[in-house]
Enzyme design. Sequence first.
Site, PDB file in Angstrom:
ATOM      1  CB  THR A  44      -0.899   0.025   1.256  1.00 42.10           C
ATOM      2  OG1 THR A  44      -0.091  -0.308   2.385  1.00 42.10           O
ATOM      3  CG2 THR A  44      -2.036  -0.977   1.145  1.00 42.10           C
ATOM      4  CG  ASP A  45       5.198   1.086   0.610  1.00 41.85           C
ATOM      5  OD1 ASP A  45       4.754   0.389  -0.328  1.00 41.85           O
ATOM      6  OD2 ASP A  45       6.379   0.995   1.021  1.00 41.85           O
ATOM      7  CB  SER A  76      30.492  -5.747   7.821  1.00 40.26           C
ATOM      8  OG  SER A  76      29.751  -6.857   8.311  1.00 40.26           O
ATOM      9  N   GLY A 131      13.034 -10.196   4.749  1.00 37.78           N
ATOM     10  CA  GLY A 131      11.930  -9.247   4.680  1.00 37.78           C
ATOM     11  C   GLY A 131      11.730  -8.504   5.991  1.00 37.78           C
ATOM     12  CG  LEU A 132      12.260 -10.017   9.436  1.00 37.52           C
ATOM     13  CD1 LEU A 132      12.838 -10.923  10.518  1.00 37.52           C
ATOM     14  CD2 LEU A 132      10.800  -9.680   9.753  1.00 37.52           C
ATOM     15  CB  SER A 134      18.904  -6.827   7.451  1.00 39.06           C
ATOM     16  OG  SER A 134      19.128  -7.108   6.082  1.00 39.06           O
ATOM     17  CG  ASP A 179      11.437  -1.589   4.263  1.00 37.88           C
ATOM     18  OD1 ASP A 179      10.276  -1.917   4.555  1.00 37.88           O
ATOM     19  OD2 ASP A 179      12.104  -2.145   3.368  1.00 37.88           O
TER      20      ASP A 179
END
Length: 387
Positions: A44-45, A76, A131-132, A134, A179
């Site tokens: 929807t964004d 890293s 899909g979180l 990162s 995000d």
Amino acid sequence: MTQTAAARPLTPATVSEAFTQRVGTAPEGVWAAPGRVNLIGEHTDYNDGFVMPFALPQRALLAARRRDDERWRLVSVDLDEEHELGVDDLVQGSPGWQSYLAGVVWVLREAGHRVGGADLVISSDVPVGAGLSSSAALECVTLAALADLYDLEIEPLERARLARRAENEYVGAPTGLLDQAASTLCRAGHALFMDCRSGEVEQVPFDLAAAGLELLVLDTAVAHSHVDGEYGERRASCEAAARVLGVPALRDVTDLDAALAALEDEVLRRRVRHVVTEDDRVLRAVELLRAGDVAGLAPLLDASHVSMRDDYEITVPAVDDAVTSARAHGALGARMTGGGFGGCIIALVEHGRAEEVGAAVAADQTAAGHPQPRWFSAQPSAGAGRV
Ligand code: ADP
Ligand code: MG
């Protein structure tokens, strides 16, 4: 909980120590930015609609120190990799994990902010590629650190917009604002209701424990290789449908039946139905949370999943099976979360049952020939800032 991403402890102290080892001096500070889960409001964004993410306890930590020269050392800890860039190396389309950090340096300078050199040492326990978000965690933590170190006055929503530009224009991934807004703006104990057109946000109390509930996040460990193409195709369909309907964006569709009647293409009809009903589900979810009715979300989660599966066609068998399995093992409601074609599901379960339901779904998944999932119980956590 079992099956978490990182075996090593991730604390501000460990990242600070890693910085001192690499750079030879102590950092000026450590900053954090979380990954996120979208509770409801999928795809929807970019239709100027509504989303409702919350921040995860998993987060990227960044130890940072200014330098006198215009150079950026990017380390890293997780990958044991180091890159050093000068101004000429800040090139759009650069590959690699370091581009999420370099892209933020680039976008800040593009926007006219005075950002000098820095040593940046990063470590994150946000699961990668699940899909979180990162990626947004890396961008938002870099932005928070550089803004503090260089005294940049940038409003939170503008920070999110800049971090998104880094991902869109520097890394080259065409994502919406969700995000970076979540990673930057979320508050502990709250979900973030956001109007993606105006940028207006509301912190909505989201107290799972008080409702006797937990939210299980289960990563199916399935990643689709054509996800960028599918994402672009969905965006294009929505733009095409909005053109036919004569509205600026699908968010502006007020009469769904009339809109469906006006569209000849069956695929476009399904795409529009998902976006319009999903916006409506977000609005109903906000109402429920404002009233403290967390359990009331369950049927909305179920309906969102059916809509993504049948109308938007962004689920895959491993994801559908995980949702079915979670429901069979007692979840009150469940849906895929994130862009689709793999990734995570969320399931609303009774307090104290997340571990058991996660394990039961994992057993079903492997028995069905799907990959071994990872899972955890999510707590709505804080957005980006100094720690
Ligand atoms: P997601 O945001 O859903 O996790 P993306 O493909 O958008 O997936 O971003 C994942 C990328 O972010 C990785 O391929 C890597 O380049 C970068 N990344 C994430 N976490 C780290 C980390 N701890 N160290 C280095 N790079 C990371
Ligand atoms: Mg990402």
